[in-house]
Design a protein around this motif. Structure first.
Motif, PDB file in Angstrom:
ATOM      1  N   UNK A 116       0.809  -1.215   0.000  1.00 48.54           N
ATOM      2  CA  UNK A 116       0.000   0.000   0.000  1.00 48.54           C
ATOM      3  C   UNK A 116       0.841   1.264   0.000  1.00 48.54           C
ATOM      4  N   UNK A 117       1.941   1.251   0.766  1.00 42.64           N
ATOM      5  CA  UNK A 117       2.825   2.424   0.800  1.00 42.64           C
ATOM      6  C   UNK A 117       3.509   2.613  -0.549  1.00 42.64           C
ATOM      7  N   UNK A 118       4.007   1.516  -1.114  1.00 42.29           N
ATOM      8  CA  UNK A 118       4.704   1.609  -2.410  1.00 42.29           C
ATOM      9  C   UNK A 118       3.770   2.131  -3.495  1.00 42.29           C
ATOM     10  N   UNK A 119       2.568   1.579  -3.569  1.00 45.59           N
ATOM     11  CA  UNK A 119       1.633   2.009  -4.626  1.00 45.59           C
ATOM     12  C   UNK A 119       1.073   3.404  -4.350  1.00 45.59           C
ATOM     13  N   UNK A 191      -5.161  -1.940  -0.686  1.00 38.14           N
ATOM     14  CA  UNK A 191      -5.928  -0.881  -1.355  1.00 38.14           C
ATOM     15  C   UNK A 191      -6.276   0.245  -0.384  1.00 38.14           C
ATOM     16  N   UNK A 192      -6.593  -0.108   0.864  1.00 43.02           N
ATOM     17  CA  UNK A 192      -6.934   0.904   1.853  1.00 43.02           C
ATOM     18  C   UNK A 192      -5.720   1.761   2.198  1.00 43.02           C
ATOM     19  N   UNK A 193      -4.558   1.117   2.370  1.00 46.01           N
ATOM     20  CA  UNK A 193      -3.337   1.855   2.670  1.00 46.01           C
ATOM     21  C   UNK A 193      -2.945   2.747   1.499  1.00 46.01           C
ATOM     22  N   UNK A 194      -3.070   2.221   0.297  1.00 42.83           N
ATOM     23  CA  UNK A 194      -2.741   3.010  -0.902  1.00 42.83           C
ATOM     24  C   UNK A 194      -3.580   4.278  -0.965  1.00 42.83           C
ATOM     25  N   UNK A 195      -4.889   4.144  -0.762  1.00 42.35           N
ATOM     26  CA  UNK A 195      -5.772   5.314  -0.830  1.00 42.35           C
ATOM     27  C   UNK A 195      -5.433   6.334   0.249  1.00 42.35           C
ATOM     28  N   UNK A 196      -5.196   5.845   1.465  1.00 44.99           N
ATOM     29  CA  UNK A 196      -4.898   6.746   2.578  1.00 44.99           C
ATOM     30  C   UNK A 196      -3.563   7.455   2.377  1.00 44.99           C
ATOM     31  N   UNK A 197      -2.562   6.727   1.899  1.00 41.45           N
ATOM     32  CA  UNK A 197      -1.253   7.334   1.638  1.00 41.45           C
ATOM     33  C   UNK A 197      -1.354   8.385   0.538  1.00 41.45           C
ATOM     34  N   UNK A 198      -2.058   8.052  -0.539  1.00 36.49           N
ATOM     35  CA  UNK A 198      -2.189   8.985  -1.656  1.00 36.49           C
ATOM     36  C   UNK A 198      -2.906  10.269  -1.245  1.00 36.49           C
ATOM     37  N   UNK A 232      -6.527   1.791   8.436  1.00 43.87           N
ATOM     38  CA  UNK A 232      -5.959   0.449   8.268  1.00 43.87           C
ATOM     39  C   UNK A 232      -6.016  -0.318   9.583  1.00 43.87           C
ATOM     40  N   UNK A 233      -5.656   0.353  10.674  1.00 45.21           N
ATOM     41  CA  UNK A 233      -5.719  -0.289  11.993  1.00 45.21           C
ATOM     42  C   UNK A 233      -7.153  -0.670  12.336  1.00 45.21           C
TER      43      UNK A 233
END
Length: 307
Positions: A116-119, A191-198, A232-233
């Protein structure tokens, strides 16, 4: 913080009684468990009456529930129809499922958050598109298909793993079943981490940290990732109970005698004592996980304070 914890614990009491009552009523309308004990042949009236009296099934449902809850608070979850104590079944099943769940949570957390972080940092690039397609495929494929496929390839064709997990179920034999169990949740975490990071990457505090000249890894770990982990948590915390209760398919495929296996056997044989006992513990796991998740919010985001 202390007052908040006490208030949450008090709120958990009616939730616990409400959910256990609902499960108790649902189990009792599944069918006649005494008929299942006699197999294909119908029980004679005398035997059926004796069994009903022995297991307390001759009483009204509300009285059965009060008796059951009274026994639960003394540590007595009843006796299965085969004469074995439900607590004995729990003592053998829960350690296995806890190990399986821990393996699944590690896969879900480490791989899911990392991808998620990478994407999220490379949104719109080929690696982002590839991971999104792969996670969509994982979500779309049923767990039993993934489990059977890995069992066939890794266990039967290539001989990398044992097709069936042994009775002791050590951690090394639970790696592939744990990955199968965590596969769908892993995709959602990614997918959740990706959205939150973006989303947070465009926040003012991130631009300020970059403008101050902080190293990129410190900006990502200390500022961006920490504030992006709250949803995410939340998902992972609520997923703990879901993994333990939803391991029926995975445990059936790999012949793991854990909670899912016992629940399946209890439902199949209409063994209400076993089903209600195991679900009661799973309800407590859900409630405890939700409380821990809420407390972790203040650790991840210092702005959150509990009165």
């Amino acid at each position: 913080m202390g007052r908040y914890v006490i208030r949450r614990l008090l709120q958990m009491i009616p939730v616990f009684f409400g959910t256990t009552l609902l499960i108790f009523l649902m189990v009792n309308v599944m069918g006649d468990p005494i008929a299942g004990l006699c197999g294909d042949r119908q029980c004679d009236p005398a035997t059926a009456a004796q069994l009903r009296a022995e297991f307390g099934l001759d009483k009204p449902v509300w009285q059965q529930y009060l008796t059951y809850m009274g026994n639960v608070f003394t540590g007595d979850f009843g006796t299965a129809f085969n004469g074995q104590k439900v607590t004995e079944l729990m003592a053998t099943a829960f350690p296995i499922t806890i190990r399986l769940t821990l393996v699944a949570i590690v896969f879900e957390t480490v791989i899911g958050i990392s991808l998620g972080v990478v994407t999220g940092l490379r949104r719109g690039r080929p690696v982002d598109t590839t991971v999104l397609i792969l996670t969509l495929v994982v979500i779309s494929v049923p767990t039993f298909v993934t489990g059977l496929l890995l069992q066939l390839l890794l266990g039967v064709e290539w001989g990398v793993i044992k097709p069936s997990v042994s009775t002791e179920a050590p951690f090394d034999e639970l790696l592939v079943p744990g990955l199968v169990l965590a596969s769908v949740s892993l995709a959602y975490v990614t997918r959740l981490t990706r959205t939150s990071i973006a989303e947070n990457a465009r926040a003012d505090y991130v631009r300020t940290a970059v403008a101050k000249g902080l190293p990129r890894h410190r900006v990502v770990v200390r500022h961006l990732l920490r504030n992006s982990l709250i949803p995410v948590v939340t998902f992972i915390g609520t997923d703990v109970g879901a993994l333990m209760g939803g391991a029926i398919v995975t445990e059936r495929i790999f012949n793991i005698h854990g909670v899912g296996y016992q629940l399946y056997q209890g439902i199949l044989r209409q063994n209400s004592q076993t089903v209600v006992g195991f679900v009661t513990i799973l309800v407590l796991v859900f409630l405890a996980a939700n409380l821990i998740v809420d407390l972790l919010y203040a650790v991840l985001d210092p702005r959150i304070r509990y009165a």
